[in-house]
Design an enzyme around this catalytic site. Structure first.
Site, PDB file in Angstrom:
ATOM      1  N   LYS A  73      46.013  38.701  38.335  1.00 50.88           N
ATOM      2  CA  LYS A  73      46.732  38.894  39.592  1.00 50.88           C
ATOM      3  C   LYS A  73      45.842  39.442  40.701  1.00 50.88           C
ATOM      4  CE  LYS A  73      51.171  39.724  37.261  1.00 50.88           C
ATOM      5  NZ  LYS A  73      51.408  38.293  37.182  1.00 50.88           N
ATOM      6  N   CYS A  74      44.582  39.130  40.628  1.00 46.71           N
ATOM      7  CA  CYS A  74      43.598  39.604  41.605  1.00 46.71           C
ATOM      8  C   CYS A  74      43.429  38.549  42.699  1.00 46.71           C
ATOM      9  CB  CYS A  74      42.272  39.840  40.879  1.00 46.71           C
ATOM     10  SG  CYS A  74      40.911  40.398  41.917  1.00 46.71           S
ATOM     11  N   GLY A  75      43.066  38.992  43.889  1.00 50.86           N
ATOM     12  CA  GLY A  75      42.803  38.048  44.971  1.00 50.86           C
ATOM     13  C   GLY A  75      41.648  37.107  44.672  1.00 50.86           C
ATOM     14  N   MET A  76      40.796  37.506  43.722  1.00 48.41           N
ATOM     15  CA  MET A  76      39.625  36.678  43.371  1.00 48.41           C
ATOM     16  C   MET A  76      39.866  35.832  42.119  1.00 48.41           C
ATOM     17  SD  MET A  76      36.571  39.426  44.150  1.00 48.41           S
ATOM     18  CE  MET A  76      37.260  40.784  43.218  1.00 48.41           C
ATOM     19  N   THR A  77      41.079  35.857  41.582  1.00 44.62           N
ATOM     20  CA  THR A  77      41.358  35.161  40.318  1.00 44.62           C
ATOM     21  C   THR A  77      41.106  33.662  40.423  1.00 44.62           C
ATOM     22  OG1 THR A  77      42.958  36.847  39.651  1.00 44.62           O
ATOM     23  CG2 THR A  77      43.131  34.693  38.577  1.00 44.62           C
TER      24      THR A  77
END
Length: 162
Positions: free
Chosen positions: A38-42
């Site tokens: 759930k990371c912006g970089m996923t």
């Protein structure tokens, strides 16, 4: 184990809870990444990691993904949920291990080893990347914001392709 000499001296848990002796990767170049769903970089990281794995796994690259919920609680799911997400959404073929901690007193021994030496003691965020040579020694560490494709030349060098 008193003092591990390489990444290959560690036994870790896979996402199903089975022991995996990392010595099975001896002779391969490893990219060890702490991942989160759930990371912006996923999206960008999984997409590019898949591209690298597809391109270089037959030449000896292995990507080892270790889910971690220590940063913004961006990996809250169970191991089964994480594997389902990664395999369904991103069709990733590289191994996903059991969720670990990478910082603090409960940090996984593997990560304590990776962080030794010249890189400081903290992993900054999700998707920090450690590049490990064929002898099991960490040779590069990349910030979480580093695009996996930008380290392709370093991977090629370790694989003896450049």
């Amino acid at each position: 184990m008193s003092s591990p000499q390489s990444v290959f001296d560690f036994i870790v848990k896979d996402a199903k809870g089975n022991d995996v002796d990392l010595s099975i990767y001896r002779g391969k170049v490893l990219l060890v990444v702490n991942v989160a769903s759930k990371c912006g970089m996923t999206n960008s990281n999984y997409t590019e990691l898949n591209q690298l794995y597809e391109k270089y796994r037959d030449q000896g690259l292995e990507i080892l993904a270790f889910p971690c919920n220590q940063f913004g609680e961006e990996e809250p799911g169970s191991n089964d949920q994480i594997v389902d997400f990664v395999c369904t959404r991103f069709k990733s073929d590289f191994p996903i291990f059991a969720k670990i901690e990478v910082n603090g007193g409960d940090a996984a021994p593997l990560y304590k080893f990776l962080k030794k030496g010249k890189w400081g003691i903290y992993v900054q965020w999700n998707f920090a990347k450690f590049l490990v040579d064929k002898n099991g020694q960490p040779v590069h560490r990349y910030y979480p914001t580093t695009s996996p494709l930008t380290i392709e030349i370093d991977i090629q060098k370790l694989l003896g392709l450049s």
